[in-house]
Write a protein that holds these residues in place. Structure first.
Motif, short mmCIF file in Angstrom:
data_model
loop_
_atom_site.label_atom_id
_atom_site.label_comp_id
_atom_site.label_asym_id
_atom_site.label_seq_id
_atom_site.Cartn_x
_atom_site.Cartn_y
_atom_site.Cartn_z
N ALA A 42 0.84 -1.20 0.00
CA ALA A 42 0.00 0.00 0.00
C ALA A 42 0.88 1.26 0.00
O ALA A 42 0.60 2.22 -0.73
CB ALA A 42 -0.92 -0.01 1.21
N THR A 43 1.94 1.25 0.79
CA THR A 43 2.85 2.39 0.82
C THR A 43 3.56 2.57 -0.51
O THR A 43 3.68 3.69 -1.02
CB THR A 43 3.90 2.21 1.94
N LEU A 44 4.01 1.45 -1.09
CA LEU A 44 4.68 1.53 -2.38
C LEU A 44 3.74 2.05 -3.46
O LEU A 44 4.13 2.91 -4.28
CB LEU A 44 5.21 0.14 -2.77
N GLY A 45 2.51 1.58 -3.45
CA GLY A 45 1.55 2.05 -4.44
C GLY A 45 1.21 3.52 -4.26
O GLY A 45 1.11 4.27 -5.23
N LEU A 46 1.07 3.94 -3.01
CA LEU A 46 0.69 5.32 -2.74
C LEU A 46 1.78 6.30 -3.14
O LEU A 46 1.50 7.47 -3.44
CB LEU A 46 0.38 5.49 -1.25
N SER A 47 3.03 5.84 -3.19
CA SER A 47 4.13 6.74 -3.55
C SER A 47 4.06 7.18 -5.01
O SER A 47 4.78 8.10 -5.40
CB SER A 47 5.47 6.05 -3.28
N PHE A 48 3.22 6.55 -5.81
CA PHE A 48 3.05 6.95 -7.21
C PHE A 48 1.83 7.83 -7.43
O PHE A 48 1.46 8.10 -8.56
CB PHE A 48 2.94 5.70 -8.10
N PHE A 49 1.23 8.28 -6.34
CA PHE A 49 0.03 9.12 -6.44
C PHE A 49 0.26 10.45 -5.72
O PHE A 49 1.14 10.57 -4.87
CB PHE A 49 -1.18 8.41 -5.81
N ARG A 50 -0.55 11.41 -6.06
CA ARG A 50 -0.65 12.67 -5.31
C ARG A 50 -1.98 12.62 -4.57
O ARG A 50 -3.04 12.53 -5.17
CB ARG A 50 -0.59 13.88 -6.24
N TRP A 51 -1.91 12.71 -3.23
CA TRP A 51 -3.13 12.53 -2.43
C TRP A 51 -3.02 13.35 -1.16
O TRP A 51 -1.98 13.36 -0.49
CB TRP A 51 -3.30 11.04 -2.08
N ASP A 52 -4.09 14.06 -0.83
CA ASP A 52 -4.11 14.91 0.37
C ASP A 52 -5.07 14.40 1.43
O ASP A 52 -5.47 15.15 2.32
CB ASP A 52 -4.46 16.35 -0.01
N LEU A 53 -5.48 13.15 1.36
CA LEU A 53 -6.37 12.49 2.30
C LEU A 53 -7.84 12.88 2.11
O LEU A 53 -8.72 12.27 2.71
CB LEU A 53 -5.99 12.79 3.77
N LEU A 54 -8.11 13.89 1.30
CA LEU A 54 -9.49 14.36 1.11
C LEU A 54 -9.99 14.14 -0.31
O LEU A 54 -11.10 13.66 -0.52
CB LEU A 54 -9.60 15.85 1.48
N THR A 55 -9.17 14.48 -1.28
CA THR A 55 -9.58 14.34 -2.67
C THR A 55 -9.21 12.97 -3.21
O THR A 55 -8.52 12.18 -2.54
CB THR A 55 -8.92 15.43 -3.52
N THR A 56 -9.62 12.69 -4.42
CA THR A 56 -9.30 11.41 -5.06
C THR A 56 -7.82 11.35 -5.41
O THR A 56 -7.28 12.32 -5.96
CB THR A 56 -10.14 11.23 -6.34
N PRO A 57 -7.13 10.25 -5.11
CA PRO A 57 -5.71 10.14 -5.47
C PRO A 57 -5.49 10.33 -6.96
O PRO A 57 -6.26 9.84 -7.79
CB PRO A 57 -5.34 8.72 -5.02
N GLU A 58 -4.42 11.05 -7.31
CA GLU A 58 -4.10 11.34 -8.71
C GLU A 58 -2.77 10.68 -9.07
O GLU A 58 -1.75 10.89 -8.41
CB GLU A 58 -4.00 12.86 -8.92
N TRP A 59 -2.79 9.89 -10.14
CA TRP A 59 -1.59 9.18 -10.56
C TRP A 59 -0.55 10.17 -11.09
O TRP A 59 -0.84 10.97 -11.98
CB TRP A 59 -1.93 8.15 -11.64
#
Length: 295
Positions: free
Chosen positions: A36-53
């Motif tokens: 999950a951490t590895l995958g999240l490192s390829f996204f832009r995410w602020d905990l509120l909006t939808t993650p952006e690749w």
């Protein structure tokens, strides 16, 4: 009446059934968090909006992130000071407490107390000790005519937190080294003594070679602790707006993730930190294989 378990599959089946839920939780919790951490490192995410690749942008951006580069530099300097000092101090204490002296158990307990003490309480205590105006350390220096020192100022803060972290880690290393020292056969010391070796020669030619596994194990632990250092450093060096005068990699991860909610940047830095620790650990094991004393 037969209550045997073998008709139902034997002991292995029951062990699997009883331990299965716990093992499943450990596997999912450990490997699930890693992926999950590895995958999240390829996204832009602020905990509120939808993650952006964003692909590798989070990793590429680290090269131009001054805060990250400063944190990396501080962490490397901290590690270069912390690891050897911890090993030397813990080894010295272990050698002293490996002797048959009165009250040795009490001394071992006292040296181990920092390991189980609350980092927050200990950090606040050291803040009082290092205080410039009414600190204990400066009061002692003033008694011999030395002017007050800014122990937590820009020039001294890094070295001050190294001292506190080493002090807090001596107890853990002492236990590891005591176990190694007590496993060395007395016959080796007696043979060296008969051959005319003095105390220093016995230390370098008997004790340290036999302690190689414990030394390398403590080196790995100290390196991991050094790169993960956060609590003492944050408490002692925190400044306005939640910043730190001595930011480390873990502080940079905390700052990006929980102050600015840049979870992608934070996880990318966490992956880089994990890779650095992994590389150092591999180097230690390669060195250990060359230094290992044949049985």
């Amino acid at each position: 009446m037969n209550f045997g378990l073998r008709p139902l599959g034997g002991e292995k089946l029951w062990v699997l059934l009883l331990l299965g839920p716990t093992l499943l939780g450990l596997v999912l919790g450990a490997f699930g968090s890693i992926f999950a951490t590895l995958g999240l490192s390829f996204f832009r995410w602020d905990l509120l909006t939808t993650p952006e690749w964003v692909g590798f942008d989070n990793y590429l951006g680290l090269a131009g992130d001054r805060m990250f580069l400063r944190s990396l530099s501080n962490t490397l300097i901290f590690s270069l000071l912390y690891v050897p000092l911890t090993i030397v101090c813990a080894m010295a204490v272990a050698l002293l407490l490996n002797r048959r002296i009165h009250g040795v158990g009490l001394f071992r307990t006292l040296y181990f107390l920092p390991v189980i003490s609350s980092p927050t309480a200990v950090g606040l205590l050291w803040t009082w000790i290092f205080a410039q105006d009414h600190g204990v350390l400066n009061a002692m220096l003033g008694g011999i005519g030395i002017p007050p020192v800014r122990w937590l100022g820009p020039n001294m803060a890094l070295y001050s937190v190294v001292v506190v972290n080493v002090w807090g880690a001596i107890g853990e290393g002492m236990i590891i080294f005591l176990a190694g020292l007590q496993a060395i056969p007395r016959e080796q010391y007696e043979a060296a003594h008969i051959d005319g070796a003095n105390a220093i020669q016995r230390l370098f030619y008997v004790t340290l070679p036999a302690m190689a596994p414990s030394l390398f194990f403590q080196a790995v632990l100290s390196t991991i602790h050094a790169f993960q250092a956060f609590d003492y450093i944050y408490i002692l060096t925190r400044v306005g707006n939640g910043n730190s005068s001595v930011p480390t990699l873990v502080f940079s991860i905390y700052r990006n993730g929980f102050r600015f909610f840049r979870m992608g940047d934070a996880t990318a830095q966490a992956i880089v930190l994990t890779a650095i620790i992994f590389l150092f650990t591999l180097v230690y094991f390669r060195i250990q294989r060359r230094w290992e004393v044949p049985a």
